[in-house]
Design an enzyme around this catalytic site. Structure first.
Site, PDB file in Angstrom:
ATOM      1  N   LYS A  14      47.279  43.975  69.620  1.00  0.00           N
ATOM      2  CA  LYS A  14      48.352  43.351  70.421  1.00  0.00           C
ATOM      3  C   LYS A  14      48.478  44.026  71.795  1.00  0.00           C
ATOM      4  O   LYS A  14      48.505  43.372  72.824  1.00  0.00           O
ATOM      5  CB  LYS A  14      49.703  43.446  69.680  1.00  0.00           C
ATOM      6  CG  LYS A  14      49.677  42.899  68.262  1.00  0.00           C
ATOM      7  CD  LYS A  14      51.023  43.031  67.566  1.00  0.00           C
ATOM      8  CE  LYS A  14      51.500  44.457  67.321  1.00  0.00           C
ATOM      9  NZ  LYS A  14      50.716  45.227  66.327  1.00  0.00           N
TER      10      LYS A  14
ATOM     11  N   ARG B 256      59.983  41.208  64.288  1.00  0.00           N
ATOM     12  CA  ARG B 256      59.282  41.808  63.159  1.00  0.00           C
ATOM     13  C   ARG B 256      59.994  41.565  61.841  1.00  0.00           C
ATOM     14  O   ARG B 256      59.542  42.021  60.800  1.00  0.00           O
ATOM     15  CB  ARG B 256      59.250  43.310  63.379  1.00  0.00           C
ATOM     16  CG  ARG B 256      57.910  43.868  63.740  1.00  0.00           C
ATOM     17  CD  ARG B 256      58.212  45.324  63.961  1.00  0.00           C
ATOM     18  NE  ARG B 256      57.128  46.197  63.858  1.00  0.00           N
ATOM     19  CZ  ARG B 256      56.375  46.585  64.883  1.00  0.00           C
ATOM     20  NH1 ARG B 256      56.525  46.081  66.065  1.00  0.00           N
ATOM     21  NH2 ARG B 256      55.456  47.488  64.692  1.00  0.00           N
TER      22      ARG B 256
ATOM     23  N   ARG C 235      42.905  56.154  68.383  1.00  0.00           N
ATOM     24  CA  ARG C 235      43.575  55.664  69.601  1.00  0.00           C
ATOM     25  C   ARG C 235      44.152  56.801  70.451  1.00  0.00           C
ATOM     26  O   ARG C 235      44.741  57.739  69.939  1.00  0.00           O
ATOM     27  CB  ARG C 235      44.714  54.714  69.220  1.00  0.00           C
ATOM     28  CG  ARG C 235      45.631  54.402  70.411  1.00  0.00           C
ATOM     29  CD  ARG C 235      46.520  53.239  70.194  1.00  0.00           C
ATOM     30  NE  ARG C 235      47.363  53.378  69.019  1.00  0.00           N
ATOM     31  CZ  ARG C 235      48.134  52.411  68.560  1.00  0.00           C
ATOM     32  NH1 ARG C 235      48.155  51.240  69.161  1.00  0.00           N
ATOM     33  NH2 ARG C 235      48.858  52.615  67.480  1.00  0.00           N
TER      34      ARG C 235
ATOM     35  N   ARG D  50      49.737  59.042  69.568  1.00  0.00           N
ATOM     36  CA  ARG D  50      51.072  58.746  69.060  1.00  0.00           C
ATOM     37  C   ARG D  50      51.326  59.530  67.779  1.00  0.00           C
ATOM     38  O   ARG D  50      50.425  59.676  66.962  1.00  0.00           O
ATOM     39  CB  ARG D  50      51.187  57.242  68.779  1.00  0.00           C
ATOM     40  CG  ARG D  50      51.644  56.458  69.976  1.00  0.00           C
ATOM     41  CD  ARG D  50      51.517  54.967  69.790  1.00  0.00           C
ATOM     42  NE  ARG D  50      52.111  54.429  68.577  1.00  0.00           N
ATOM     43  CZ  ARG D  50      52.153  53.122  68.303  1.00  0.00           C
ATOM     44  NH1 ARG D  50      51.634  52.249  69.150  1.00  0.00           N
ATOM     45  NH2 ARG D  50      52.695  52.694  67.190  1.00  0.00           N
TER      46      ARG D  50
ATOM     47  N   ARG E  90      53.606  51.926  57.743  1.00  0.00           N
ATOM     48  CA  ARG E  90      53.670  50.866  58.754  1.00  0.00           C
ATOM     49  C   ARG E  90      53.070  49.568  58.206  1.00  0.00           C
ATOM     50  O   ARG E  90      53.589  48.478  58.443  1.00  0.00           O
ATOM     51  CB  ARG E  90      52.953  51.315  60.033  1.00  0.00           C
ATOM     52  CG  ARG E  90      53.723  52.419  60.779  1.00  0.00           C
ATOM     53  CD  ARG E  90      52.849  53.207  61.741  1.00  0.00           C
ATOM     54  NE  ARG E  90      52.324  52.405  62.836  1.00  0.00           N
ATOM     55  CZ  ARG E  90      51.330  52.798  63.629  1.00  0.00           C
ATOM     56  NH1 ARG E  90      50.759  53.983  63.447  1.00  0.00           N
ATOM     57  NH2 ARG E  90      50.926  52.022  64.612  1.00  0.00           N
TER      58      ARG E  90
HETATM   59  P1  AP5 Z   1      46.207  48.357  70.012  1.00  0.00           P
HETATM   60  O1  AP5 Z   1      45.889  47.149  70.835  1.00  0.00           O
HETATM   61  O2  AP5 Z   1      46.829  49.505  70.689  1.00  0.00           O
HETATM   62  O3  AP5 Z   1      47.013  47.946  68.685  1.00  0.00           O
HETATM   63  P2  AP5 Z   1      48.441  47.257  68.482  1.00  0.00           P
HETATM   64  O4  AP5 Z   1      48.239  45.956  67.800  1.00  0.00           O
HETATM   65  O5  AP5 Z   1      49.202  47.249  69.755  1.00  0.00           O
HETATM   66  O6  AP5 Z   1      49.021  48.258  67.386  1.00  0.00           O
HETATM   67  P3  AP5 Z   1      50.285  49.209  67.356  1.00  0.00           P
HETATM   68  O7  AP5 Z   1      49.898  50.373  66.479  1.00  0.00           O
HETATM   69  O8  AP5 Z   1      50.791  49.508  68.715  1.00  0.00           O
HETATM   70  O9  AP5 Z   1      51.285  48.290  66.598  1.00  0.00           O
HETATM   71  P4  AP5 Z   1      52.528  48.689  65.827  1.00  0.00           P
HETATM   72  O10 AP5 Z   1      53.085  47.358  65.564  1.00  0.00           O
HETATM   73  O11 AP5 Z   1      52.312  49.546  64.654  1.00  0.00           O
HETATM   74  O12 AP5 Z   1      53.335  49.638  66.844  1.00  0.00           O
HETATM   75  P5  AP5 Z   1      54.562  49.386  67.803  1.00  0.00           P
HETATM   76  O13 AP5 Z   1      54.372  50.235  68.982  1.00  0.00           O
HETATM   77  O14 AP5 Z   1      54.809  47.941  67.985  1.00  0.00           O
HETATM   78  O15 AP5 Z   1      44.822  48.821  69.338  1.00  0.00           O
HETATM   79  C1  AP5 Z   1      44.726  49.952  68.490  1.00  0.00           C
HETATM   80  C2  AP5 Z   1      43.430  50.712  68.774  1.00  0.00           C
HETATM   81  O16 AP5 Z   1      42.306  49.905  68.470  1.00  0.00           O
HETATM   82  C3  AP5 Z   1      43.275  51.109  70.253  1.00  0.00           C
HETATM   83  O17 AP5 Z   1      42.686  52.378  70.310  1.00  0.00           O
HETATM   84  C4  AP5 Z   1      42.336  50.046  70.832  1.00  0.00           C
HETATM   85  O18 AP5 Z   1      41.545  50.551  71.888  1.00  0.00           O
HETATM   86  C5  AP5 Z   1      41.497  49.643  69.625  1.00  0.00           C
HETATM   87  N1  AP5 Z   1      41.194  48.209  69.612  1.00  0.00           N
HETATM   88  C6  AP5 Z   1      42.030  47.180  69.980  1.00  0.00           C
HETATM   89  N2  AP5 Z   1      41.408  45.983  69.807  1.00  0.00           N
HETATM   90  C7  AP5 Z   1      40.179  46.272  69.301  1.00  0.00           C
HETATM   91  C8  AP5 Z   1      39.077  45.442  68.890  1.00  0.00           C
HETATM   92  N3  AP5 Z   1      39.151  44.087  68.992  1.00  0.00           N
HETATM   93  N4  AP5 Z   1      37.976  46.045  68.399  1.00  0.00           N
HETATM   94  C9  AP5 Z   1      37.898  47.415  68.317  1.00  0.00           C
HETATM   95  N5  AP5 Z   1      38.909  48.247  68.700  1.00  0.00           N
HETATM   96  C10 AP5 Z   1      40.038  47.677  69.178  1.00  0.00           C
HETATM   97  O19 AP5 Z   1      55.793  49.940  66.924  1.00  0.00           O
HETATM   98  C11 AP5 Z   1      55.933  51.316  66.634  1.00  0.00           C
HETATM   99  C12 AP5 Z   1      57.202  51.563  65.828  1.00  0.00           C
HETATM  100  O20 AP5 Z   1      58.356  51.165  66.600  1.00  0.00           O
HETATM  101  C13 AP5 Z   1      57.340  50.766  64.515  1.00  0.00           C
HETATM  102  O21 AP5 Z   1      56.689  51.413  63.446  1.00  0.00           O
HETATM  103  C14 AP5 Z   1      58.864  50.714  64.358  1.00  0.00           C
HETATM  104  O22 AP5 Z   1      59.365  51.925  63.857  1.00  0.00           O
HETATM  105  C15 AP5 Z   1      59.356  50.563  65.797  1.00  0.00           C
HETATM  106  N6  AP5 Z   1      59.502  49.155  66.204  1.00  0.00           N
HETATM  107  C16 AP5 Z   1      58.818  48.518  67.209  1.00  0.00           C
HETATM  108  N7  AP5 Z   1      59.193  47.228  67.303  1.00  0.00           N
HETATM  109  C17 AP5 Z   1      60.154  47.032  66.352  1.00  0.00           C
HETATM  110  C18 AP5 Z   1      60.906  45.897  65.941  1.00  0.00           C
HETATM  111  N8  AP5 Z   1      60.760  44.688  66.547  1.00  0.00           N
HETATM  112  N9  AP5 Z   1      61.778  46.057  64.914  1.00  0.00           N
HETATM  113  C19 AP5 Z   1      61.947  47.243  64.297  1.00  0.00           C
HETATM  114  N10 AP5 Z   1      61.244  48.357  64.634  1.00  0.00           N
HETATM  115  C20 AP5 Z   1      60.364  48.252  65.647  1.00  0.00           C
HETATM  116 ZN    ZN Z   2      50.995  48.293  70.412  1.00  0.00          ZN
END
Ligand code: AP5
Ligand code: ZN
Length: 214
Positions: free
Chosen positions: A13, A88, A127, A160, A171
């Site tokens: 994402k 979410r 990452r 992170r 997660r």
């Molecule tokens: P990347 O693109 O960074 O992944 P992502 O989908 O953004 O994953 P996240 O880990 O950021 O998602 P998340 O939902 O767990 O975290 P968030 O910050 O939202 O890619 C990952 C890696 O893979 C990178 O190194 C990239 O280079 C590589 N990559 C990408 N695409 C690739 C491909 N096609 N092929 C190969 N490699 C690839 O949330 C964090 C925390 O915040 C949650 O746990 C929760 O506690 C809180 N939170 C956030 N939003 C909410 C909400 N709406 N409600 C409640 N709590 C929330």
């Molecule tokens: Zn993300």
């Protein structure tokens, strides 16, 4: 366009968001990035969110709905937005619909980053991010030009706190239990597009572009 990106941790994402954002001149609202900034700045919001985030659990609906409501008022979000990591839970999705309805608006498309869990640990543990811009790299799949350093600013990259194999398990658990029902919620509205998120980043971008131009 008003877009939602849904997918498990590491599904891509945050990698696709900046590309879509630039192509369509949208604002990018990532609740995870906003929460991490609040935690780092030790704001009241950050203090409330820290513990859940470190455990890989979801932060309360009220807190995240509040930050999205505030962020969507920005002038740069009036033309359209990409929501990355929100909604979410079904409650968050309902609240979002209510917020948009008040302005006579609705969500146009939900991009579902479909991917098998087994691929995600390698993506998450490799990452590295540039905290102030949100740019992410991967030691194997998307290495920076100079190891440990952001390509654009030359500033150091960090990992992170929640990017460990153990926290990833919680997660993923939260994703399957609380977020997958959100995909069903939007499927019933007929606006979900499923992506093959296991493909290389450039191929995923092509799929996204196809969906958005149709
Ligand atoms: P990347 O693109 O960074 O992944 P992502 O989908 O953004 O994953 P996240 O880990 O950021 O998602 P998340 O939902 O767990 O975290 P968030 O910050 O939202 O890619 C990952 C890696 O893979 C990178 O190194 C990239 O280079 C590589 N990559 C990408 N695409 C690739 C491909 N096609 N092929 C190969 N490699 C690839 O949330 C964090 C925390 O915040 C949650 O746990 C929760 O506690 C809180 N939170 C956030 N939003 C909410 C909400 N709406 N409600 C409640 N709590 C929330
Ligand atoms: Zn993300």
């Amino acid at each position: 366009k008003r877009l939602i990106l849904i997918g498990p941790p590491g599904s891509g994402k945050g990698t696709q968001s900046p590309i879509i954002k630039d192509e369509y001149c949208l604002c990018h609202l990532a609740t995870g990035d906003m929460l991490r900034a609040a935690v780092a700045a030790k704001t009241p919001l950050g203090i409330k969110a820290k513990e859940a985030m470190e455990k890989g659990e979801l932060v309360s609906d009220d807190l995240v709905v509040g930050i999205i409501d505030e962020a969507m008022k920005k002038p740069s979000c009036q033309k359209g937005f990409i929501l990355d990591g929100f909604p979410r839970t079904v409650v968050q999705a309902q609240k979002l619909d209510q917020m948009l309805e008040k302005q006579g608006l609705k969500v146009d498309k939900v991009l579902n980053f479909a991917i098998d869990d087994s691929i995600l640990e390698e993506r998450i543990t490799g990452r590295w991010i540039h905290p102030s811009s949100g740019r992410s790299y991967h030691t194997k799949f998307a290495p920076p030009k100079v190891s440990g350093v952001d390509d654009v600013t030359g500033e150091p990259l960090i990992q992170r706190k929640d990017d460990t194999a153990a926290v990833l398990k919680s997660r993923l658990d939260a994703f399957h239990k609380q977020t997958e029902p959100v995909i069903d919620y939007y499927t019933k509205k007929g606006i979900v597009a499923n992506l093959h998120a296991e493909k290389p980043p450039k191929e995923v971008t092509v799929e996204v572009e196809k969906v958005l131009s149709s």
